[in-house]
Scaffold this motif. Structure first.
Motif, PDB file in Angstrom:
ATOM      1  N   ILE A 141       0.019   5.042  14.650  1.00  0.00           N
ATOM      2  CA  ILE A 141      -1.088   5.991  13.700  1.00  0.00           C
ATOM      3  C   ILE A 141      -0.370   7.758  12.822  1.00  0.00           C
ATOM      4  O   ILE A 141      -0.134   7.905  12.612  1.00  0.00           O
ATOM      5  N   TRP A 142       0.385   7.478  14.423  1.00  0.00           N
ATOM      6  CA  TRP A 142       0.798   9.632  14.148  1.00  0.00           C
ATOM      7  C   TRP A 142       2.160   9.037  13.195  1.00  0.00           C
ATOM      8  O   TRP A 142       2.049  10.441  12.978  1.00  0.00           O
ATOM      9  N   LEU A 143       2.670   8.375  12.529  1.00  0.00           N
ATOM     10  CA  LEU A 143       3.584   8.677  11.513  1.00  0.00           C
ATOM     11  C   LEU A 143       3.111   8.600  10.561  1.00  0.00           C
ATOM     12  O   LEU A 143       3.592   9.021   9.175  1.00  0.00           O
ATOM     13  N   TRP A 144       1.786   8.506  10.077  1.00  0.00           N
ATOM     14  CA  TRP A 144       0.462   8.682   8.916  1.00  0.00           C
ATOM     15  C   TRP A 144       0.408  10.184   9.069  1.00  0.00           C
ATOM     16  O   TRP A 144       0.828  11.169   7.876  1.00  0.00           O
TER      17      TRP A 144
ATOM     18  N   GLY B  92       6.431   9.282   3.535  1.00  0.00           N
ATOM     19  CA  GLY B  92       5.358   9.897   2.993  1.00  0.00           C
ATOM     20  C   GLY B  92       3.677   9.422   3.415  1.00  0.00           C
ATOM     21  O   GLY B  92       3.146  10.484   2.969  1.00  0.00           O
ATOM     22  N   GLY B  93       3.719   9.075   4.443  1.00  0.00           N
ATOM     23  CA  GLY B  93       2.135   9.550   5.620  1.00  0.00           C
ATOM     24  C   GLY B  93       1.261   8.135   5.177  1.00  0.00           C
ATOM     25  O   GLY B  93       2.160   7.523   4.588  1.00  0.00           O
ATOM     26  N   GLY B  94      -0.044   8.945   5.411  1.00  0.00           N
ATOM     27  CA  GLY B  94      -0.996   7.802   4.832  1.00  0.00           C
ATOM     28  C   GLY B  94      -2.005   8.720   5.624  1.00  0.00           C
ATOM     29  O   GLY B  94      -2.791  10.100   5.753  1.00  0.00           O
ATOM     30  N   PRO B  95      -3.354   8.232   4.611  1.00  0.00           N
ATOM     31  CA  PRO B  95      -4.622   8.279   5.237  1.00  0.00           C
ATOM     32  C   PRO B  95      -5.085   8.303   6.433  1.00  0.00           C
ATOM     33  O   PRO B  95      -5.708   8.502   6.771  1.00  0.00           O
ATOM     34  N   HIS B  96      -4.182   8.922   7.859  1.00  0.00           N
ATOM     35  CA  HIS B  96      -5.006   8.882   8.793  1.00  0.00           C
ATOM     36  C   HIS B  96      -6.096   9.117   9.547  1.00  0.00           C
ATOM     37  O   HIS B  96      -6.356   9.120  10.161  1.00  0.00           O
ATOM     38  N   LEU B  97      -6.185  10.552   8.127  1.00  0.00           N
ATOM     39  CA  LEU B  97      -7.313  11.685   8.650  1.00  0.00           C
ATOM     40  C   LEU B  97      -8.707  11.177   7.644  1.00  0.00           C
ATOM     41  O   LEU B  97      -9.382  11.105   9.258  1.00  0.00           O
ATOM     42  N   ASP B  98      -8.785  10.347   6.351  1.00  0.00           N
ATOM     43  CA  ASP B  98      -9.779   9.499   6.806  1.00  0.00           C
ATOM     44  C   ASP B  98     -10.274   8.758   7.188  1.00  0.00           C
ATOM     45  O   ASP B  98     -11.459   8.312   7.961  1.00  0.00           O
ATOM     46  N   LEU B  99      -8.943   7.747   7.703  1.00  0.00           N
ATOM     47  CA  LEU B  99      -9.426   6.326   8.618  1.00  0.00           C
ATOM     48  C   LEU B  99      -9.840   6.704  10.190  1.00  0.00           C
ATOM     49  O   LEU B  99     -10.878   6.372  10.333  1.00  0.00           O
ATOM     50  N   LEU B 100      -9.430   7.555  10.929  1.00  0.00           N
ATOM     51  CA  LEU B 100      -9.583   7.684  12.080  1.00  0.00           C
ATOM     52  C   LEU B 100     -10.835   8.747  12.089  1.00  0.00           C
ATOM     53  O   LEU B 100     -12.020   8.650  13.050  1.00  0.00           O
ATOM     54  N   ARG B 101     -11.048   9.713  10.927  1.00  0.00           N
ATOM     55  CA  ARG B 101     -12.108  10.624  10.978  1.00  0.00           C
ATOM     56  C   ARG B 101     -13.634   9.527  10.757  1.00  0.00           C
ATOM     57  O   ARG B 101     -14.589   9.257  11.410  1.00  0.00           O
ATOM     58  N   ARG B 102     -13.294   8.801   9.870  1.00  0.00           N
ATOM     59  CA  ARG B 102     -14.361   7.575   9.361  1.00  0.00           C
ATOM     60  C   ARG B 102     -14.701   7.049  10.712  1.00  0.00           C
ATOM     61  O   ARG B 102     -15.591   6.553  11.071  1.00  0.00           O
ATOM     62  N   MET B 103     -13.988   6.223  10.915  1.00  0.00           N
ATOM     63  CA  MET B 103     -13.951   5.179  12.814  1.00  0.00           C
ATOM     64  C   MET B 103     -14.465   6.093  13.838  1.00  0.00           C
ATOM     65  O   MET B 103     -15.331   5.018  14.317  1.00  0.00           O
TER      66      MET B 103
ATOM     67  N   PRO C 165       0.646  -0.772  -0.297  1.00  0.00           N
ATOM     68  CA  PRO C 165       0.032  -0.224  -0.147  1.00  0.00           C
ATOM     69  C   PRO C 165       0.674   1.399  -0.175  1.00  0.00           C
ATOM     70  O   PRO C 165       2.275   1.140   1.094  1.00  0.00           O
ATOM     71  N   ARG C 166       0.418   2.303  -0.349  1.00  0.00           N
ATOM     72  CA  ARG C 166       1.438   3.237   0.027  1.00  0.00           C
ATOM     73  C   ARG C 166       0.788   4.683   0.650  1.00  0.00           C
ATOM     74  O   ARG C 166      -0.047   5.314   0.513  1.00  0.00           O
ATOM     75  N   TRP C 167       1.492   3.426   1.637  1.00  0.00           N
ATOM     76  CA  TRP C 167       1.516   4.402   3.030  1.00  0.00           C
ATOM     77  C   TRP C 167       3.011   4.328   3.418  1.00  0.00           C
ATOM     78  O   TRP C 167       3.286   2.849   3.715  1.00  0.00           O
ATOM     79  N   SER C 168       3.116   4.710   4.994  1.00  0.00           N
ATOM     80  CA  SER C 168       3.927   4.636   5.742  1.00  0.00           C
ATOM     81  C   SER C 168       3.779   3.708   6.326  1.00  0.00           C
ATOM     82  O   SER C 168       2.547   3.170   7.074  1.00  0.00           O
ATOM     83  N   ARG C 169       5.140   3.425   6.781  1.00  0.00           N
ATOM     84  CA  ARG C 169       5.119   1.327   7.366  1.00  0.00           C
ATOM     85  C   ARG C 169       4.540   1.869   9.115  1.00  0.00           C
ATOM     86  O   ARG C 169       5.057   2.589   9.668  1.00  0.00           O
ATOM     87  N   PHE C 170       4.318   1.065   9.854  1.00  0.00           N
ATOM     88  CA  PHE C 170       4.501   1.198  11.252  1.00  0.00           C
ATOM     89  C   PHE C 170       5.267  -0.058  11.835  1.00  0.00           C
ATOM     90  O   PHE C 170       6.310  -0.912  11.546  1.00  0.00           O
ATOM     91  N   PHE C 171       5.827   0.071  12.949  1.00  0.00           N
ATOM     92  CA  PHE C 171       6.939  -1.156  13.399  1.00  0.00           C
ATOM     93  C   PHE C 171       6.502  -1.658  14.643  1.00  0.00           C
ATOM     94  O   PHE C 171       7.219  -1.926  15.538  1.00  0.00           O
ATOM     95  N   ARG C 172       4.737  -1.535  15.200  1.00  0.00           N
ATOM     96  CA  ARG C 172       4.755  -2.183  16.633  1.00  0.00           C
ATOM     97  C   ARG C 172       3.155  -2.580  16.239  1.00  0.00           C
ATOM     98  O   ARG C 172       2.605  -1.915  15.840  1.00  0.00           O
TER      99      ARG C 172
END
Length: 687
Positions: free
Chosen positions: A483-486, A492-503, A436-443
């Motif tokens: 999720i803060w890495l996005w 490059g980050g990720g769609p954190h606003l869309d995901l967290l707002r929808r959730m 996917p075109r977003w950054s990785r998580f590490f934990r």
């Protein structure tokens, strides 16, 4: 042929008028003086003046033009009641036959007011204007309207028609029709979710008096009130606004015996629910990099009233600092988690572990709050897998998975098969590619014994995000605190606003994000049926139009988790759809279309205009048969209707095909006339 005389003066008009004045003066002088040959002299001068005016004989070859009569046939939905369509067809046939027998009359027939899902009301005069748009006003012989009389674009006066010719109305339907309807007298357009709004209405009966009816009020298909009203009686009802978006309220009266139609027994009011401030409680267990992400998200939403507490110093931490020297705010646990817990729409635990701040009994309050309709979101880090995890409290009964450890390794978050269908995660930007075109998580926190499949997965395909329901409430469990890495744009980050707002909105029961839903949408002139589901197949959907006609639709798969079908939205009013389990309502066009507000036929609405033009409005049904007045041509009159007849105004319009011109004073003829005049003067003078 038409004959005439035309003048083409050889000199300016002012010269002709001066010459005429001079000749008149000379004639007066000669006649007063009794001069010899005065009459001959004046005639010679007049003939000379006539020569200067240069008259010519003209001959016009003309072809007569036909007069034009328009017949407008009402095809609106109200014509479907009773035998009106049959009566209109018979009247049209007889009328057109009668008009075609009139020599020199062109007949134009146009059908108008067909249901198209856009036009509100019966618009016949617009169709009449279009039918005669290419006809000069001096060729219009008249217009005939075949209708039930319920026309909604009647001009204010006869001059607004744009022509001077009779308008006649042939009214279908019976004189003694009876009908019942619900008339809305006052209704709000918006309402605050959780509050009430008042709708006022009246029971109108036409053709009867003193009748009683049972009135049922429904909100989104659910009965909320019933009462009995008499004809003409007004009433009101208080309606609770249960959710954001359209709240469809139906007010339906029981049928009237032998009434024309039951379509208008029901009135519809669409109240848009607007949420007041959404109260969200955010509890951060400790300061960390991701805390700001949650706060920024919630503070950026103007509809959210955020209460945020961060545990800076747990009770067990004692360093000897006097309480009065600390700048900390005491956590009002009893007020928040016992007295006012039900005032919050969402409680978020961000990396929160048991630290002695919340007594165990309060976690039991939170679990009851969820089952009663509340929402909890847990953003978990290593705290969730520790010995002080909130899993090890009564809250475990509403948490979707048990923690068993922590995995520290980089990974890309992926949508699971369930997540590709779920409205919260479906179509997240960047999810379609691999990786996917977003950054990785590490934990990520490892779990077991989950109550439902995850919508997102993390390292080695392990669950990353759960969205679960418990009783009337909802719980979301995010098993990574990265999720803060996005949000920071890492890799490059990720769609954190869309995901967290929808959730967050799913947790607060936004209807658009429900996993199982049936929706109706209007797209252009089509009505689209959308079935959102997590299943692999769906049942056919039965769609009912405002006029009560039902049809079954087989839905086709669209985006993951969505099935669709469409049909023309050919009627204004309330459309309903159901698959046997779910039900959807949508109002197309105005909430209460003019077409169905009054449906009894009448001559009264059109009679003032028709009589102003010299025409008349009459019913076409006499007893059981259709009878029309005689149609007669009228050349010159101001009244075009009488006892048993209707007239059309025949015009004398024509078009010129050729013109012949013979100058009187041109050439030898003119020379001989002038010489003869002066010779006559000379002869008279010589005697």
């Amino acid at each position: 042929m038409n004959y005439g005389i035309a003048f083409t003066p050889l000199v300016p008009a002012i010269v002709l008028w001066l010459a005429l004045a001079a000749i008149v003066v000379i004639a007066i002088v000669l006649l007063v003086a009794r001069a010899r040959g005065a009459a001959v002299r004046v005639a010679a001068l007049a003939l000379f003046l006539l020569a200067l005016a240069n008259p010519s004989f003209t001959r016009e070859d003309r072809d007569p033009l036909t007069s034009v009569a328009a017949v407008v046939v009402d095809k609106s939905p109200s014509q479907n009641f009773g035998n009106r369509n049959r009566e209109a067809a018979q009247a049209q046939e007889a009328l057109v036959d009668g008009l075609k027998k009139i020599k020199g009359l062109e007949v134009r027939v146009v059908e108008a007011a067909q249901a198209d899902g856009e036009t509100d009301g019966t618009k016949l005069f617009g169709a009449l204007a279009s039918a005669l748009s290419d006809v000069p006003v001096d060729r219009v012989a008249g217009a005939f309207l075949i209708t039930d009389g319920r026309v909604h674009d009647i001009p204010a006066n006869a001059a607004a028609l744009g022509f001077q010719a009779p308008v006649h109305a042939l009214i279908t339907g019976q004189k003694d029709e009876r009908d019942r309807r619900i008339a809305i007298t006052a209704a709000p357009r918006f309402g605050i979710v959780g509050q009430t709004q008042t709708i006022s209405y009246r029971l109108d009966d036409q053709g009867v008096t003193g009748e009683r009816a049972k009135v049922t009020i429904r909100r989104d298909g659910e009965v909320i009130n019933e009462r009995t009203l008499s004809s003409g009686q007004a009433a009101s009802v208080d309606v609770d606004i249960k959710h954001a978006g359209p709240n469809i309220v139906e007010i339906e009266a029981s049928p009237l015996e032998r009434e024309l139609t039951a379509v208008n027994n029901r009135a519809v009011v669409a109240i848009d629910g607007v949420r007041d401030k959404l109260r969200v409680l955010l509890v951060s267990g400790e300061p960390h990099s991701g805390e700001r992400t949650w706060r920024n998200l919630l503070k950026s939403d103007a509809s959210v009233d955020l209460v945020h507490f961060t545990i800076l110093r747990p009770p067990e931490k004692q360093d000897g600092t006097p309480i009065n020297e600390l700048s900390l705010i005491a956590f009002p646990t009893r007020e928040l988690f016992q007295q006012k817990i039900n005032e919050f729409q969402l409680i978020i635990f961000d990396r929160y572990a048991r630290q002695g701040v919340l007594p165990i009994a309060y976690f039991d309050n939170i679990a009851r709050y969820v089952r009663g309709g509340g929402a909890v979101l847990v953003s978990a880090g290593p705290d969730y897998a520790s010995n002080t995890s909130i899993w090890r409290t009564p809250l475990d009964s509403v948490l979707p998975a048990e923690p068993v450890g922590v995995t520290e390794k980089p990974f890309y978050a992926h949508l699971s098969d369930v997540g590709k269908r779920h409205p919260v995660t479906r179509g997240l930007e960047g999810s379609a590619s691999e990786p996917p075109r977003w950054s990785r998580f590490f934990r990520t926190v490892d779990t077991r014994n989950s109550v439902n499949p995850p919508v997102m997965t993390g390292a080695d395909g392990k669950p990353l995000l759960f969205l679960s329901r418990f009783g009337e409430g909802r719980v979301a469990l995010l098993l990574s605190d990265h999720i803060w890495l996005w949000a920071r744009g890492y890799e490059g980050g990720g769609p954190h606003l869309d995901l967290l707002r929808r959730m967050s909105h799913w947790l607060m029961k936004q209807p658009d994000l429900d996993e199982e839903a049936l929706r109706l949408q209007v797209q252009g002139k089509n009505l689209v049926v959308v079935r959102q589901t997590m299943a692999d197949s769906v049942q056919p959907v039965s769609v009912t139009s405002p006029s009560g006609v039902s049809q079954d639709l087989t839905l086709s798969p669209g985006d993951p988790g969505e099935w669709r079908a469409s049909l023309p939205a050919s009627e204004l009013g309330l459309w309903q759809a159901t698959d046997g389990t779910l039900k959807a309502l949508i109002n197309v066009g105005p909430t209460n279309p003019k077409e169905f507000s009054e449906v009894t036929s009448t001559v009264d609405t059109l009679k003032p205009l028709t009589q102003a033009t010299g025409g008349n409005a009459v019913r076409v049904v006499d007893g059981a048969s259709v009878e029309l007045p005689r149609i007669l041509p009228v050349r010159s009159a101001s009244v075009f209707a009488g006892d048993g007849w209707m007239g059309v105004r025949m015009r004398d319009a024509s078009v010129v095909k050729g013109v012949g011109v013979l100058p009187i004073f041109a050439g030898l003829i003119g020379l001989l006339l002038l010489l003869g005049a002066f010779a006559a003067t000379w002869v008279r003078e010589g005697r």
